[in-house]
Design a protein around this motif. Structure first.
Motif, short mmCIF file in Angstrom:
data_model
loop_
_atom_site.label_atom_id
_atom_site.label_comp_id
_atom_site.label_asym_id
_atom_site.label_seq_id
_atom_site.Cartn_x
_atom_site.Cartn_y
_atom_site.Cartn_z
N VAL A 137 17.62 -29.27 28.44
CA VAL A 137 18.92 -29.93 28.40
C VAL A 137 18.73 -31.38 28.83
CG1 VAL A 137 20.34 -27.87 28.74
CG2 VAL A 137 19.56 -29.13 30.71
N ARG A 138 19.54 -32.25 28.20
CA ARG A 138 19.53 -33.68 28.52
C ARG A 138 20.98 -34.19 28.45
NH1 ARG A 138 15.25 -34.01 24.25
NH2 ARG A 138 16.70 -35.20 22.97
N PRO A 139 21.30 -35.23 29.22
CA PRO A 139 22.66 -35.78 29.16
C PRO A 139 23.04 -36.28 27.78
CG PRO A 139 21.51 -36.61 31.09
CD PRO A 139 20.50 -35.87 30.27
N THR A 140 22.06 -36.82 27.03
CA THR A 140 22.33 -37.29 25.67
C THR A 140 21.18 -36.84 24.76
OG1 THR A 140 21.18 -39.41 25.64
CG2 THR A 140 23.37 -39.38 26.65
N SER A 141 21.42 -36.96 23.47
CA SER A 141 20.38 -36.60 22.50
C SER A 141 19.38 -37.73 22.29
CB SER A 141 21.03 -36.21 21.17
OG SER A 141 21.82 -37.27 20.69
#
Length: 136
Positions: free
Chosen positions: A85-89
Motif C-alpha cells: 500500500v502507498r498513499p498515492t500511485s
C-alpha cells in the motif's frame, strides 16, 4: 503545514493492483503493551512493547465479471499473500512511502449492502510476519 487528500491510493494484493476497485484502505500496526511494574517502580506503572501485529482493512467496489475483483479474491481465501500500500500511485519516495508485507485472506464478503446501495465488499486481513516501510 503540509496537508494531503487521498485521491490515488495504491493497493496491491498477491501482486495484483486492486486500486481501481478500492475505495478505502487502512493499514494499522500495533505493539502489545506488557506491564513490567515492580515495587521499585515507586507507584508508577511501567510498560514495554511486546509482539507487533497489523491489519489491512479495505473496502472494494464489487464486480462479478470474469477477471474482476470477486474472481481475483475468491481463490485467495485462506491464503497468506503479499501486499503493498502507498498513499498515492506515484513512484515510491520520501513523500510516498510504500508499506509491504503479507496478509492472511481470512474473509471475503462477496455480497454486502442494502437496497439502493452500491455493491461493495469490505474485509480486514491480519498481517503475517513483518510489515516494512520503504522510501526507495
Amino acid at each position: 503545514m503540509p496537508k494531503m487528500v487521498l485521491t490515488s491510493e495504491y493497493v496491491s494484493l498477491n501482486g495484483v493492483d486492486l486500486s481501481e476497485y478500492t475505495r478505502k484502505a487502512e493499514l494499522s500496526i500495533e505493539v502489545e503493551e506488557k506491564d513490567v511494574t515492580t515495587y521499585a517502580s515507586a507507584g508508577w506503572k511501567e510498560a514495554i512493547g511486546g509482539l507487533k501485529s497489523g491489519e489491512l482493512g479495505v473496502e472494494f467496489l464489487q464486480d462479478f465479471a470474469a477477471t474482476r475483483i470477486d474472481s481475483i479474491m475468491w481463490p485467495l481465501l485462506g491464503s497468506v499473500v503479499p501486499f503493498e500500500v502507498r498513499p498515492t500511485s506515484a513512484a515510491v519516495g520520501t513523500s510516498n512511502p510504500k508499506y509491504t508485507g503479507s496478509v492472511l485472506i481470512k474473509e471475503w464478503k462477496p455480497i454486502e449492502g442494502g437496497v439502493g446501495d452500491e455493491a461493495t465488499s469490505s474485509a480486514s486481513f491480519p498481517t503475517s510476519g513483518p510489515v516494512l516501510r520503504a522510501t526507495a
